[in-house]
Design an enzyme around this catalytic site. Sequence first.
Site, short mmCIF file in Angstrom:
data_model
loop_
_atom_site.label_atom_id
_atom_site.label_comp_id
_atom_site.label_asym_id
_atom_site.label_seq_id
_atom_site.Cartn_x
_atom_site.Cartn_y
_atom_site.Cartn_z
N HIS A 217 -26.96 -46.20 -18.78
CA HIS A 217 -25.50 -46.20 -18.75
C HIS A 217 -24.91 -46.28 -20.15
O HIS A 217 -23.71 -46.46 -20.30
CB HIS A 217 -24.97 -47.40 -17.94
CG HIS A 217 -25.57 -47.54 -16.60
ND1 HIS A 217 -26.60 -48.41 -16.31
CD2 HIS A 217 -25.32 -46.89 -15.43
CE1 HIS A 217 -26.93 -48.31 -15.05
NE2 HIS A 217 -26.18 -47.39 -14.49
N GLY A 399 -2.47 -52.79 -9.75
CA GLY A 399 -1.54 -52.52 -8.66
C GLY A 399 -2.02 -51.39 -7.77
O GLY A 399 -1.98 -51.48 -6.54
N ILE A 400 -2.51 -50.32 -8.38
CA ILE A 400 -3.01 -49.19 -7.62
C ILE A 400 -4.22 -49.59 -6.79
O ILE A 400 -4.35 -49.23 -5.61
CB ILE A 400 -3.37 -48.02 -8.57
CG1 ILE A 400 -2.12 -47.50 -9.25
CG2 ILE A 400 -4.09 -46.91 -7.82
CD1 ILE A 400 -2.38 -46.47 -10.33
N ARG A 540 -12.45 -57.22 -18.06
CA ARG A 540 -12.11 -56.20 -19.04
C ARG A 540 -11.06 -56.66 -20.04
O ARG A 540 -10.91 -56.07 -21.10
CB ARG A 540 -11.60 -54.94 -18.32
CG ARG A 540 -12.68 -54.26 -17.50
CD ARG A 540 -12.16 -53.00 -16.85
NE ARG A 540 -13.20 -52.36 -16.06
CZ ARG A 540 -13.01 -51.23 -15.39
NH1 ARG A 540 -11.85 -50.64 -15.41
NH2 ARG A 540 -14.01 -50.71 -14.69
N GLY A 555 -4.30 -60.42 -11.35
CA GLY A 555 -4.95 -60.85 -10.12
C GLY A 555 -4.40 -62.16 -9.61
O GLY A 555 -4.23 -62.36 -8.40
#
Length: 574
Positions: A217, A399-400, A540, A555
């Site tokens: 990754h 929000g999304i 993040r 959150g």
Amino acid sequence: MTRLFNDPSDFPEEARLGLVAAHRDKLMAVSGGVVRSTRSKPGSVAVVIGGGSGHYPAFAGLVGQGLAHGAVMGNLFTSPSAQQVYSVAKAADNGGGVLLTFGNYAGDVLHFGQVRERLIAEGIPCEIVTITDDVASASLDEFGKRRGIAGDLTVFKTAAAAAESGASLDEVVAVAKEVNRRTRSFGVAFDGCTLPGAEDALFHVPAGKMAIGLGIHGEPGISEQDVPTADDLAEMLVKRLLEEVPEGVELKGARVVPVLNGLGTVKYEELFVVYRRVDELLREAGVEIVEPDVGELVTSLDMAGVSLTLFWLDDEMERLWKAPADTPAYRKGSMAPAEALDPAEMEGATAPEIPPASEDSKQLAGGAVAALEALAAIIDDKAEELGRIDAVAGDGDHGIGMQRGSKACLEAAREALDGGAGAETVLRWAAERWADKAGGTSGAIWGVILTSIGEALGDEQPLAAERLASGVSAASDNVMSFGKAKPGDKTLVDVLVPFAETLSEAVASGQGVVEAWVQASEKAQQAAQDTANLLPRMGRARPLAEKSLGTPDAGAMSLAMITSALVPVLERCE
């Protein structure tokens, strides 16, 4: 770079469906991944593999006779959700138990682990073997902390061959663990990969340099050096792996399977040039080479890199490695044609069941759906604000993501209610759909919250303040266990913990559901605002910690909003 795509967010799903369309004789699409389209022997062990997408042929390309029975496919480089794992495992089950095997990454360990517990609770024997072949990711003393890279193939192939031969679940697990113990890999990279729609690669290696010890990754390597000749690279890879010949293996006269793996853009001709020298070096060391593989086996989209795997054999391992297999991306020997499965059988096997529930719990389930309607409405109304808060130090998608999860969970809850479900089942269906559709850590956390509350309410009893408080407390504990966050880390936990504690204290003092909830919700509002004074220590936002000072956590704010929005629903239910 990745050039051919439509909507980048649809890339993994469209790739999955295209793979199945190209190989209908071997693969069948199920929710969360793929399974064999041919019938396996009844009572045999099912080997289910998986992880994030973007690594083809791993994981879906390795499903077929003689190899895996199913592959779970998460988003690009992202762990699949527990619901995806469960769906594939249920579809692949042949009645002899399920082995879940995958690379040792935190998200995979968590989600596959949750499914193991769920399958066992349903009476389906299930075990897990994580793959830890990458010598660069941890010392030999911490072998269990190593990550899985191209050594995945050796474990998948041999475990599946054992299952194909009729071995029991315990025997298949023993094979997988021993093969993992006998497998070592080491990789390098010359440049990073680019996700569909991204403007740049996930990482870059300086021109003329090579990163040593890269994962699949783009995880950090252990050092950089000038790009060597093909022969020098072969010597470096072989030398490092011969330093770790597994315990019990004598180098002189040992039999080994070399797997030289391209990570995406190293051409086959280049791999053959390197393998030519790998072969020479191993033979000079007195090693007998058995059926090597050279090619792209575990990739990373368009990453420029190479890894070498050595799998040290004994008689049993050699027999299993040489056993025939027939999958879209990996063939060995010859297998007799197998009977095709009827897709209708699979639909029945994967259809969720609704357990019986009391009339009291069915009534409570209606209240739970009303609560989820209120939850979805407040999130829909506040999605833009939550995105703005999240964008201060995050990626702005909170929000999304909450919108996507809350709408999906409401659909599932209504389906369960229409089917006569009780409160626990309604919330479990809602939790699974939220985690599955929202993705990411937030989706998984809300899955944990709803599941915990549902388990406390059950499918038999009416609403009771004590059980509701117990469920919220369990949600608090389980979320902290799941995400490893604690109060002060500037996350949802900074609201969930005081909310749960206040609710339990209020109920213990004799307050009713509504009164206790209102008191706890007021505590939640203040706790959410107080996160503005914290610096993030997880997630993040952590790299931009100073930038987030003065802004509350998204959150935490969404949870506080939800607790307030549920008050009118509880007033109607009490």
